[in-house]
Design a protein around this motif. Structure first.
Motif, PDB file in Angstrom:
ATOM      1  N   GLY A   5       6.226   3.242 -11.174  1.00 38.33           N
ATOM      2  CA  GLY A   5       5.396   2.489 -10.270  1.00 38.33           C
ATOM      3  C   GLY A   5       4.037   3.153 -10.117  1.00 38.33           C
ATOM      4  O   GLY A   5       3.731   4.111 -10.838  1.00 38.33           O
ATOM      5  N   PRO A   6       3.194   2.691  -9.208  1.00 41.21           N
ATOM      6  CA  PRO A   6       3.469   1.602  -8.269  1.00 41.21           C
ATOM      7  C   PRO A   6       3.354   0.216  -8.921  1.00 41.21           C
ATOM      8  O   PRO A   6       2.545   0.006  -9.810  1.00 41.21           O
ATOM      9  CB  PRO A   6       2.396   1.787  -7.192  1.00 41.21           C
ATOM     10  CG  PRO A   6       1.252   2.421  -7.912  1.00 41.21           C
ATOM     11  CD  PRO A   6       1.877   3.327  -8.946  1.00 41.21           C
ATOM     12  N   ILE A   7       4.193  -0.685  -8.465  1.00 38.62           N
ATOM     13  CA  ILE A   7       4.228  -2.068  -8.943  1.00 38.62           C
ATOM     14  C   ILE A   7       3.506  -2.937  -7.906  1.00 38.62           C
ATOM     15  O   ILE A   7       3.887  -2.949  -6.729  1.00 38.62           O
ATOM     16  CB  ILE A   7       5.681  -2.545  -9.123  1.00 38.62           C
ATOM     17  CG1 ILE A   7       6.394  -1.663 -10.153  1.00 38.62           C
ATOM     18  CG2 ILE A   7       5.720  -4.018  -9.531  1.00 38.62           C
ATOM     19  CD1 ILE A   7       7.905  -1.756 -10.098  1.00 38.62           C
ATOM     20  N   TYR A   8       2.472  -3.626  -8.333  1.00 42.39           N
ATOM     21  CA  TYR A   8       1.692  -4.477  -7.438  1.00 42.39           C
ATOM     22  C   TYR A   8       2.374  -5.835  -7.315  1.00 42.39           C
ATOM     23  O   TYR A   8       2.639  -6.502  -8.322  1.00 42.39           O
ATOM     24  CB  TYR A   8       0.266  -4.641  -7.967  1.00 42.39           C
ATOM     25  CG  TYR A   8      -0.673  -5.327  -7.014  1.00 42.39           C
ATOM     26  CD1 TYR A   8      -1.492  -4.577  -6.169  1.00 42.39           C
ATOM     27  CD2 TYR A   8      -0.750  -6.715  -6.948  1.00 42.39           C
ATOM     28  CE1 TYR A   8      -2.371  -5.200  -5.284  1.00 42.39           C
ATOM     29  CE2 TYR A   8      -1.613  -7.353  -6.075  1.00 42.39           C
ATOM     30  CZ  TYR A   8      -2.418  -6.592  -5.237  1.00 42.39           C
ATOM     31  OH  TYR A   8      -3.266  -7.208  -4.359  1.00 42.39           O
ATOM     32  N   VAL A   9       2.664  -6.246  -6.084  1.00 41.50           N
ATOM     33  CA  VAL A   9       3.340  -7.520  -5.823  1.00 41.50           C
ATOM     34  C   VAL A   9       2.292  -8.524  -5.360  1.00 41.50           C
ATOM     35  O   VAL A   9       1.710  -8.383  -4.276  1.00 41.50           O
ATOM     36  CB  VAL A   9       4.438  -7.357  -4.756  1.00 41.50           C
ATOM     37  CG1 VAL A   9       5.136  -8.694  -4.506  1.00 41.50           C
ATOM     38  CG2 VAL A   9       5.448  -6.295  -5.186  1.00 41.50           C
ATOM     39  N   LEU A  18       9.128  -7.091   1.898  1.00 41.22           N
ATOM     40  CA  LEU A  18       9.450  -7.170   0.483  1.00 41.22           C
ATOM     41  C   LEU A  18      10.962  -7.079   0.321  1.00 41.22           C
ATOM     42  O   LEU A  18      11.591  -6.122   0.763  1.00 41.22           O
ATOM     43  CB  LEU A  18       8.778  -6.041  -0.291  1.00 41.22           C
ATOM     44  CG  LEU A  18       8.985  -6.059  -1.812  1.00 41.22           C
ATOM     45  CD1 LEU A  18       8.381  -7.318  -2.430  1.00 41.22           C
ATOM     46  CD2 LEU A  18       8.390  -4.808  -2.451  1.00 41.22           C
ATOM     47  N   GLU A  19      11.536  -8.094  -0.291  1.00 39.58           N
ATOM     48  CA  GLU A  19      12.977  -8.155  -0.562  1.00 39.58           C
ATOM     49  C   GLU A  19      13.215  -7.674  -1.992  1.00 39.58           C
ATOM     50  O   GLU A  19      12.766  -8.305  -2.951  1.00 39.58           O
ATOM     51  CB  GLU A  19      13.477  -9.586  -0.378  1.00 39.58           C
ATOM     52  CG  GLU A  19      14.941  -9.802  -0.669  1.00 39.58           C
ATOM     53  CD  GLU A  19      15.361 -11.258  -0.480  1.00 39.58           C
ATOM     54  OE1 GLU A  19      16.164 -11.751  -1.286  1.00 39.58           O
ATOM     55  OE2 GLU A  19      14.853 -11.913   0.473  1.00 39.58           O
ATOM     56  N   GLY A  82      10.746   2.602  -2.609  1.00 38.73           N
ATOM     57  CA  GLY A  82       9.836   2.513  -1.481  1.00 38.73           C
ATOM     58  C   GLY A  82       8.513   1.872  -1.831  1.00 38.73           C
ATOM     59  O   GLY A  82       8.155   1.734  -3.005  1.00 38.73           O
ATOM     60  N   VAL A  83       7.800   1.489  -0.794  1.00 37.49           N
ATOM     61  CA  VAL A  83       6.462   0.932  -0.944  1.00 37.49           C
ATOM     62  C   VAL A  83       5.456   1.990  -0.489  1.00 37.49           C
ATOM     63  O   VAL A  83       5.825   3.054   0.001  1.00 37.49           O
ATOM     64  CB  VAL A  83       6.299  -0.355  -0.110  1.00 37.49           C
ATOM     65  CG1 VAL A  83       7.192  -1.459  -0.662  1.00 37.49           C
ATOM     66  CG2 VAL A  83       6.626  -0.099   1.369  1.00 37.49           C
ATOM     67  N   ALA A  84       4.180   1.698  -0.654  1.00 36.42           N
ATOM     68  CA  ALA A  84       3.147   2.624  -0.189  1.00 36.42           C
ATOM     69  C   ALA A  84       3.164   2.674   1.334  1.00 36.42           C
ATOM     70  O   ALA A  84       3.375   1.661   2.005  1.00 36.42           O
ATOM     71  CB  ALA A  84       1.784   2.169  -0.686  1.00 36.42           C
ATOM     72  N   ALA A 122      -1.894  -3.968   0.872  1.00 36.36           N
ATOM     73  CA  ALA A 122      -1.974  -5.111  -0.037  1.00 36.36           C
ATOM     74  C   ALA A 122      -1.269  -4.784  -1.345  1.00 36.36           C
ATOM     75  O   ALA A 122      -1.461  -3.722  -1.932  1.00 36.36           O
ATOM     76  CB  ALA A 122      -3.427  -5.467  -0.297  1.00 36.36           C
ATOM     77  N   GLY A 123      -0.411  -5.702  -1.794  1.00 41.47           N
ATOM     78  CA  GLY A 123       0.318  -5.517  -3.040  1.00 41.47           C
ATOM     79  C   GLY A 123       1.610  -4.736  -2.893  1.00 41.47           C
ATOM     80  O   GLY A 123       2.369  -4.591  -3.860  1.00 41.47           O
ATOM     81  N   ALA A 124       1.874  -4.206  -1.722  1.00 40.97           N
ATOM     82  CA  ALA A 124       3.100  -3.449  -1.392  1.00 40.97           C
ATOM     83  C   ALA A 124       3.179  -2.120  -2.138  1.00 40.97           C
ATOM     84  O   ALA A 124       3.525  -1.109  -1.579  1.00 40.97           O
ATOM     85  CB  ALA A 124       4.356  -4.281  -1.642  1.00 40.97           C
ATOM     86  N   LEU A 125       2.898  -2.127  -3.440  1.00 41.24           N
ATOM     87  CA  LEU A 125       2.918  -0.918  -4.288  1.00 41.24           C
ATOM     88  C   LEU A 125       4.301  -0.273  -4.290  1.00 41.24           C
ATOM     89  O   LEU A 125       4.515   0.824  -3.781  1.00 41.24           O
ATOM     90  CB  LEU A 125       1.840   0.074  -3.854  1.00 41.24           C
ATOM     91  CG  LEU A 125       0.406  -0.470  -3.852  1.00 41.24           C
ATOM     92  CD1 LEU A 125      -0.582   0.625  -3.473  1.00 41.24           C
ATOM     93  CD2 LEU A 125       0.051  -1.084  -5.187  1.00 41.24           C
TER      94      LEU A 125
END
Length: 241
Positions: A5-9, A18-19, A82-84, A122-125
């Protein structure tokens, strides 16, 4: 921790949830290690040295030999999802879990489970890693059966559904999580989160939700070794029609 990651949603914004659906988990190789080092784990004064155990299993096996006469089921999961964190938190370590999820070390997050994470940027990451072949609740040496995994995930965005802390569900249970440096406070957070979930999702009064937790919810120490302690409350779905 080794992470992907990070994966941008696309479309994810602070205040969303985020599910993360865990579709499949596969081993990249057929071995793993458990270890402890000086100053680590829940008994650092009793083990002021280091040790490492390498364990191998056959391709396709569902158990691993710990020692002659002791075999353990393989139950792979990612220790960290996890997210950012919020931008004002700045750069943080991957070791302690928190509102962003991260190093939850929750062994129930296997294939078929769902993790719900509050979005802070933004983007959850989203980042995922720290592969485990199996682990006991608590992860008392500071490591699980550490290995490399390949995961398949499906992401859904719940717009405007704000969470304060990560939550999860398995095919059989609802899970609320409490994360805090103090184990007592982590316990209170886990119970409070389960009460809040029951009030919103099951339309229960707070009084009934609290009493149901006492009668039917099980508390587990997720992990006790990463500065922030983790407690999760688990409630069987079978209690509800």
């Amino acid at each position: 921790h080794p992470m992907t990651g990070p994966i941008y949603v696309e479309g994810a914004q602070p205040g969303d949830t985020l599910e993360v659906r865990i579709v499949a988990i596969e081993f990249l190789h057929n071995f793993g290690v458990n270890a402890f080092s000086p100053g680590s784990g829940v008994l650092p004064d009793e083990f002021p040295y280091q040790a490492l155990k390498l364990m191998r299993w056959s391709a396709g096996a569902d158990r691993v030999e710990f020692a002659p006469g002791i075999t353990l089921p393989l139950a792979p999961f990612f220790g960290s999802i996890g997210v950012a964190p919020p931008a004002l938190a700045g750069r943080i370590s991957s070791r302690p879990p928190g509102w962003h999820g991260g190093n939850l070390d929750n062994k129930d997050l296997v294939a078929g489970s769902i993790l719900y994470l509050p979005v802070h940027v933004a983007g959850a990451l989203l980042s995922i890693g720290d592969g485990h072949a199996r682990q006991g609740d608590g992860e008392v040496t500071g490591t699980a059966l550490e290995t490399s995994l390949r995961g398949t995930f499906e992401l859904h965005l719940r717009k405007g559904q704000r969470l304060r802390w990560p939550r999860a569900e398995t095919p059989t249970h609802y899970i609320a999580m409490g994360l805090h440096e103090d184990l007592d406070e982590a316990t209170r957070l886990a119970v409070r989160e389960m009460v809040d979930f029951l009030v919103v999702a099951r339309k229960m009064s707070r009084e009934d939700a609290y009493m149901l937790c006492s009668l039917a919810a099980d508390l587990h120490v997720t992990q006790a070794v990463d500065a922030t302690k983790g407690v999760h409350a688990s409630l069987a779905k079978s209690f509800f029609k």
